[in-house]
Design a protein around this motif. Structure first.
Motif, PDB file in Angstrom:
ATOM      1  N   LEU A 126     -64.545  22.101  14.620  1.00 54.00           N
ATOM      2  CA  LEU A 126     -64.382  20.652  14.755  1.00 54.00           C
ATOM      3  C   LEU A 126     -63.154  20.360  15.628  1.00 54.00           C
ATOM      4  O   LEU A 126     -63.198  19.523  16.540  1.00 54.00           O
ATOM      5  N   LEU A 127     -62.051  21.063  15.356  1.00 54.79           N
ATOM      6  CA  LEU A 127     -60.833  20.840  16.143  1.00 54.79           C
ATOM      7  C   LEU A 127     -61.061  21.217  17.605  1.00 54.79           C
ATOM      8  O   LEU A 127     -60.666  20.479  18.511  1.00 54.79           O
ATOM      9  N   ASP A 129     -63.874  21.280  19.253  1.00 57.37           N
ATOM     10  CA  ASP A 129     -64.777  20.320  19.890  1.00 57.37           C
ATOM     11  C   ASP A 129     -64.060  19.015  20.191  1.00 57.37           C
ATOM     12  O   ASP A 129     -64.241  18.421  21.249  1.00 57.37           O
ATOM     13  N   ALA A 130     -63.233  18.578  19.237  1.00 59.33           N
ATOM     14  CA  ALA A 130     -62.493  17.337  19.450  1.00 59.33           C
ATOM     15  C   ALA A 130     -61.545  17.500  20.635  1.00 59.33           C
ATOM     16  O   ALA A 130     -61.436  16.645  21.508  1.00 59.33           O
ATOM     17  N   MET A 131     -60.885  18.657  20.686  1.00 57.56           N
ATOM     18  CA  MET A 131     -59.940  18.938  21.765  1.00 57.56           C
ATOM     19  C   MET A 131     -60.655  18.923  23.120  1.00 57.56           C
ATOM     20  O   MET A 131     -60.141  18.417  24.111  1.00 57.56           O
ATOM     21  N   LYS A 132     -61.863  19.492  23.116  1.00 61.12           N
ATOM     22  CA  LYS A 132     -62.595  19.569  24.385  1.00 61.12           C
ATOM     23  C   LYS A 132     -63.232  18.246  24.764  1.00 61.12           C
ATOM     24  O   LYS A 132     -63.727  18.087  25.874  1.00 61.12           O
ATOM     25  N   SER A 133     -63.250  17.281  23.818  1.00 59.99           N
ATOM     26  CA  SER A 133     -63.898  16.017  24.155  1.00 59.99           C
ATOM     27  C   SER A 133     -62.960  15.076  24.900  1.00 59.99           C
ATOM     28  O   SER A 133     -63.392  14.037  25.378  1.00 59.99           O
ATOM     29  N   PHE A 134     -61.661  15.432  25.011  1.00 58.79           N
ATOM     30  CA  PHE A 134     -60.792  14.643  25.889  1.00 58.79           C
ATOM     31  C   PHE A 134     -61.072  15.034  27.332  1.00 58.79           C
ATOM     32  O   PHE A 134     -61.043  16.220  27.654  1.00 58.79           O
TER      33      PHE A 134
END
Lengths: 291, 314, 332, 328
Positions: A126-127, A129-134
């Motif tokens: 989750l972390l 994916d969230a990081m890569k979504s920026f």
């Protein structure tokens, strides 16, 4: 991973064989040549030119390429050839250091996510994916606004942006190997988790990742140059290819040579590393093709 | 299909929430204080204190995050430091320009990338294949802003074929499209390479598959095998890749907007940094992140629609 | 059966969680199985894919936690042990996995592979080089194979490396999961003969998991036939093969094509396919495919009949040479 | 008439380590309306043989010599690509080993079955009806609904039956079945074999059935071709091969099958040694290095000795008495 029982034969041959394989491919040879050229220029910058890359010379502003100034001078009269060579140092430094740090962090996190308990894996994914979504540059801009423009800020951005990708690759492969028969066999023999990770998993996941990371070096060089182009990378007097390009962009209608002096090294370096990386991958791990 | 959609949507919401949390952590942890950043070095201590109070920076961390989080979901991203306009309004004003740019980039990459990739795969090992391969690698390698600057230099400054700056006259679609050509090429050119390579690689992989061997053994015509049997599978990873690519195109858009002096969120955020307009910076990051996650969701849904295996696994 | 069993498995169940959030449930991969293995004996588990035979083997080896029942090895309860206390047990019980090449770590040399058990268990005072040579000789491989990597081996050679590793620490029990899988007919015999020689010379007990009935016939002392996670029939190999009492064993044995063109096939054909574990049939698990099915098979689970060391889980065990009732009614 | 006549076929692959002679002087016939089994262990050249017949050899493989004559008219080794494509499907069709991968995963079963009939002049409804008929013939329950489903919605056994239905839909003259039952469980394997036998009689085609499973071959086939390291070492009727094997390899292979040992034995027979490197074929008999009856003469190429008409073994001692069965 030869531990006790057998010794790998012929160390020297082991080093030469891959290089010969790369040279046999025209693209690989070109890539290797370009990369060596850039490294040579950066390492021996002080011997290749007598100009100080940061010295301002008001009488020599906006001089086109010529015998005195090989690539011309910029709006402050600084010698562009010297600035390009020294800019290469910055680019290589950022690329190599941050890629190495990213790799190390990515491998550790990936192994933990892949081999650790399920909940930890889910949390880490989750972390990541969230990081890569920026969007990369957006994140970089936000961070640099807070930290202030500096080389460290650029490297932090690069590490934050690349670690999730590396960790994910290691994680995916670790999970695949975790259920492989040879890892199950090691568990059945009573091997500890540390031993399984060190002896059975790491050697089998690290090779492809190093090749992929080597192909990311041009991306990192692009990020550094891009940030410096926006004035958010290295601080002004220090030469960077990105800041030279920005100087050239400002006066692109009248003094295009500055933009060329800043951009061509970026192209040469990124192409060189990419061609080399591609050849490395094709020669050593053809399965990775198309990633 | 509906449960698939709901699950993917829920996951997207979770990812956006975690992204917000990460962004908040970064703002909080990194040395430097948004109020001081906003006011610059010459501000007095009282001014900073006042702004901190206004931005809620004196509240407990948890409460700050909660306000930030709830605000973001309800569309309240704070106000611009100087004008006091809602950040959301400012960002949404600029977003269409960026979306047009990205749509242009996707058009370039799909329209050139997929046919080139197919062509290379079908004529594997030929000179055409090698040239497509080298060109793809080359356009991937070179950073998009370098392409943007050189495209500007060559086509706008030297050859004067295309306009150099701005987004074109409002209301004049033709003019706007002409202004879009160069920037969207700069955004999309690298992705032409990515897509071509991905299509080629997955085509080659699929063409090796045993069901393609079976189709050949039934004597189906080559065109049917290539386009209906192989491409329909080989296109799937390309759609996923394109979803990821949108994030990178958003990054490239920042440079393209600055180089071609176009309006858009990239230009907005760049100007906001120069004027230390911090709420606009975080607001833009959040909006673009949500946009990216949503477009990825769309890519996943397209995959679900194209691949019966994905559809029934949910 | 005068000796104490080396391995005793009592009513073991293995369940797997299924379903996502909200509707959590589980399916039984192994649904209550009991058996014993005695020193010097070869015990075979036979079944088709999805029968749970590999899961059962992994449970015995402690790789798969069990949800019910007890596993006792050399007098010690092992299903309750944690990883650390299980480690000494692993010296006494080794397992070989299906894929001959795939069960060998690809970047380790044969020398490192066969001596890995010594390193894992920190066995002191042995020269690993000599041990590697000794083990390779024991399984009939040339000693200069120590420097080779798994991908440089043929299937049969890789299988021998696996055997060498399994016997490295002088275990009391070897579990072999499909020891002949992926091997050519002319090589299968080599591996089976090797395992049999070692069993005799080292006094091992062996548990073989396979779908190949012909192999079982020759190597196993006792055989258990599994279907949907349960033993349909177990007993001395010759008894089971000579006169199967469970309809499933009978069908499985008759489904075995023999290399004799003149053989008249008197086959018991099974209708339908194996049911999914998600929808385990009520009553007798086999009733959906059983040619002899009667009403109470559909509702009541069968009782196990025990007789002369033989177990059959069937309401109506077959007489020797029984034919399906359908065949009797059809015009001859 | 002979459906397929293979005469002195030689196939070579160019590899990094030199040319690999994958098929050497392969000769055998597939007569009309007969099932011919091809037996051999790994590396015997079975897949190369199929690909050579279908014209699907990899780019680095070439037919150096020999001929593959189909129905006495078409020479497959020199046939144009378009003519070959016209034959594949309607005249020669194939069932491959892996039931999981044989069907396209993103196209429905019905669509795939209709696509195969693309040459036919039938209407769409007729093509659909034909597909339904075929699925019913291979005992797929609820055939009409099955047309709308995708391959992953069927079990392995059903997928293989669908593949068989597709292969026989155009009523080919020759069906090539490449280990079609190897991936299936024993109970499914026998039902699939019985189905294949029924369909063959109904449609009246010839079948080339490739398998390493001697039991399946014995049960299904009329004739048997035994291959070893790219050569046909022995061929004949199933009875001749199984009851009177004349090549030492055939004899040993049969002995090795534990199913042949009706008496329970603890020690199973084996063939010691490994298959030779096909990049460096020995000049003489290919089996000499593993043969228990090897003689000094075996360093020269052995002849194709005729035992009786149609029973041929590539061996010097094929006509001498053997210790197993035979004349003694």
């Amino acid at each position: 991973m030869s531990e006790v029982v057998s010794n790998p034969p012929g160390r020297v041959a082991e080093i030469w064989r891959p290089i010969r394989k790369i040279l046999r491919e025209p693209l690989g040879a070109l890539g290797l040549f370009l990369v060596l050229l850039v490294i040579f220029g950066a390492v021996f910058a002080d011997f290749l030119t007598s100009y100080d890359p940061t010295r301002i010379n008001p009488r020599a502003r906006f001089q086109g390429p010529g015998a005195e100034h090989l690539l011309g001078t910029d709006q402050l009269g600084r010698d562009l050839f010297a600035r390009v060579l020294h800019g290469g140092r910055i680019a290589l430094y950022v690329a190599l250091v941050s890629t190495a740090v990213s790799l190390a962090i990515g491998i550790v996190l990936g192994l933990i996510a892949g081999y650790g308990p399920r909940w930890l894996d889910n949390l880490m994914i989750l972390l990541f994916d969230a990081m890569k979504s920026f969007p990369t540059v957006m994140l970089a801009l936000a961070l640099v606004t807070l930290m202030g423009p500096s080389l460290t800020a650029v490297m932090v951005v690069v590490i934050l942006v690349t670690v999730p990708g590396y960790a994910r690759i290691i994680r995916t492969q670790t999970i695949a190997l975790k259920s492989s028969e040879y890892v199950t066999a090691a568990q059945s023999m009573g091997a500890s988790s540390a031993r399984i990770l060190r002896v059975h998993i790491l050697p089998n996941v690290i090779g492809p990742l190093v090749i992929l990371a080597s192909m990311d070096i041009p991306v990192v060089i692009g990020i550094e140059a891009g940030m410096s182009f926006l004035g958010l990378g290295v601080r002004p007097p220090t030469p960077s290819w990105g800041s030279i390009l920005n100087d050239g962009f400002t006066g692109i209608r009248d003094s295009a040579w500055i933009a060329i002096a800043g951009g061509v090294p970026i192209i040469i370096t990124t192409l060189g590393f990419t061609f080399l990386g591609e050849t490395l991958r094709d020669v050593f791990d053809p399965r990775l093709k198309g990633r | 299909m509906l449960t698939y959609f709901v699950k993917r949507l829920g996951l997207a919401a979770v990812i956006v929430s975690v992204a917000m949390f990460l962004l908040f952590c970064m703002i909080y942890l990194i040395p430097g204080d948004p109020a001081s950043v906003a006011l610059g070095p010459r501000a007095t201590e009282e001014m900073r204190a006042a702004l901190r109070e206004k931005m809620g920076l004196n509240q407990p961390v948890i409460l700050q995050f909660w306000n930030f989080y709830v605000g973001a979901w309800t569309g309240d991203l704070g106000e611009e430091v100087l004008s006091g306009r809602p950040v959301m309004t400012v960002v949404l004003e600029q977003l269409p320009f960026t979306l047009a740019l990205i749509a242009g980039g996707i058009t370039w990459s799909v329209a050139l990338g997929i046919p080139l990739g197919c062509w290379a795969a079908v004529s594997r090992g030929s000179t055409a294949d090698r040239i497509v391969g080298i060109l793809s690698v080359a356009v991937i390698a070179v950073p998009s802003f370098v392409i943007a600057i050189y495209a500007l230099l060559i086509f706008a400054v030297q050859l004067r074929w295309l306009p150099a700056i701005g987004a074109g006259e409002p209301g004049n679609l033709g003019d706007q499209l002409t202004h879009l050509i160069l920037p969207s090429l700069a955004v999309g050119l690298g992705w032409v390479g990515y897509i071509a390579r991905m299509v080629r690689a997955s085509m080659l992989e699929v063409l090796e598959a045993s069901h393609i061997r079976t189709a050949r053994a039934f004597g189906l015509p080559d065109r049917m095998i290539t386009y209906r049997y192989a491409l329909s599978i080989a296109i799937l990873p390309t759609v996923t890749l394109l979803g990821v690519g949108i994030g990178q195109m958003l990054s490239s858009a920042v440079f393209a907007e600055i180089v071609f002096a176009r309006p858009g969120v990239g230009k907005l955020v760049y100007d906001a940094i120069l004027t230390r307009n911090f709420p606009v910076v975080t607001g833009t990051v959040l909006v673009t992140t949500v946009l990216f996650v949503l477009l990825n969701l769309v890519a996943d849904l397209i995959i679900g629609a194209l691949d019966p295996r994905v559809r029934s696994s949910f | 059966m005068s000796t104490d069993p080396i391995l005793k498995v009592e009513d073991v169940q293995v369940s797997f969680p299924t379903g996502g959030l909200g509707r959590r449930s589980s399916i039984l991969g192994v649904a209550g199985v009991s058996f014993e293995v005695h020193p010097g004996e070869t015990f075979a588990l036979v079944g088709e894919s999805g029968s749970g035979k590999t899961t059962l083997a992994r449970a015995v080896n402690g790789l798969q936690p069990i949800s019910e029942g007890a596993i006792t090895f050399e007098g010690q309860r092992i299903d309750t042990l944690d990883r650390r206390s299980m480690k000494p047990v692993r010296r006494r019980m080794s397992m070989m996995f299906q894929d001959p090449v795939g069960s060998l770590s690809p970047r380790m040399t044969v020398g490192d592979l066969v001596t890995e058990p010594f390193r894992i268990h920190g066995v002191e005072g042995r020269n690993l080089r000599e041990e590697a040579a000794r083990l390779l000789t024991l399984v009939g491989l040339p000693v200069d194979f120590v420097g080779r990597f798994p991908h440089q081996l043929s299937g049969g050679q890789a299988r021998r490396v696996g055997v060498a590793r399994a016997i490295a620490l002088d275990p009391a029990l070897i579990i072999a999961d499909e020891p002949t899988a992926g091997l050519d007919v002319s090589v299968q015999g080599e591996v089976l003969n090797l395992l049999n020689d070692l069993r005799e010379r080292l006094g091992l007990a062996m548990m073989i998991i396979t779908h190949n009935l012909h192999v079982v016939h020759h190597v196993a002392d006792r055989t258990a036939v599994m279907y949907l996670g349960r033993f349909m029939e177990a007993g001395n190999t010759e008894d089971v093969f000579g006169a199967p009492q469970h309809p499933y064993s009978a069908a499985l044995l008759s489904a075995n094509p023999e290399p004799d063109p003149d053989k008249v096939h008197d086959r018991i054909t099974l209708p339908a396919e194996v049911p999914s574990l998600l929808a385990r049939p009520r009553g007798c698990e086999f009733h959906t495919r059983c040619p002899w099915v009667r009403d109470n098979c559909r509702s009541e689970p069968p009782v196990r009949h025990h007789e002369n060391g033989r177990t059959v889980a069937c309401h109506f065990p077959l007489e020797p040479g029984a034919r399906p009732p359908v065949a009797e009614t059809s015009p001859a | 008439m002979t459906t397929l006549a293979i005469n002195n076929l030689n196939v070579t692959f160019s590899t990094e380590a030199g040319p690999l002679h994958a098929l050497k002087n392969v000769t055998f016939d597939i007569p009309e309306n007969r099932i011919v089994g091809i037996v051999g262990e790994s590396g015997c050249g079975k897949s190369t043989l199929i690909n050579a017949i279908l014209g699907l050899l990899a780019d680095n493989g070439t037919v150096d010599d020999g001929s593959i004559l189909f129905e006495g008219a078409d020479e497959l080794t020199t046939l144009s690509a378009s003519r070959m494509r016209d034959l594949r499907g309607p005249r020669i069709s194939t069932v491959f080993q892996d039931p999981m991968g044989a069907l396209n995963p993103v196209i429905s079963v019905g669509r795939q079955m209709i696509n195969i009939q693309y040459r036919s002049d039938l209407s769409k409804e007729e093509k659909t009806q034909r597909a339904i008929d075929m699925l019913e013939l291979v005992r797929i329950p609820d055939a009409r609904a099955a047309l709308g489903r995708y391959p992953h919605q069927f079990s392995g056994g059903m997928k293989q039956r669908i593949a068989i239905a597709m292969a026989l839909m155009m009523e080919p003259a020759l069906l090539i079945a490449d280990e079609p039952t190897t991936a299936l469980d024993a109970t499914l394997e026998v039902t699939t074999i019985e189905l294949l036998k029924d369909l063959q009689q109904e449609i009246g085609c010839s079948v080339m059935f490739i398998s390493h499973h001697l039991g399946v071959i014995a049960e299904l086939c009329d004739d048997v071709v035994v291959m070893y390291a790219g050569e046909v070492v022995e061929r004949g009727t199933t009875r001749q091969i199984f009851q009177n094997p004349r090549h030492p390899y055939t004899a040993r292979l049969l002995e090795c099958d534990p199913a042949r040992q009706s008496e329970r034995t603890r020690h199973l027979p084996t063939i010691p040694g490994e298959i030779p490197d096909l990049r460096a074929r020995p000049p003489g008999c290919i089996f000499a290095n593993r043969c228990h009856r090897v003689q000094p003469a075996c360093t020269a190429p052995p002849p194709d000795a005729v035992i009786v008409d149609g029973h041929i073994a590539r061996c010097f001692v094929a006509n001498e008495p053997t210790e197993v069965g035979g004349i003694a």
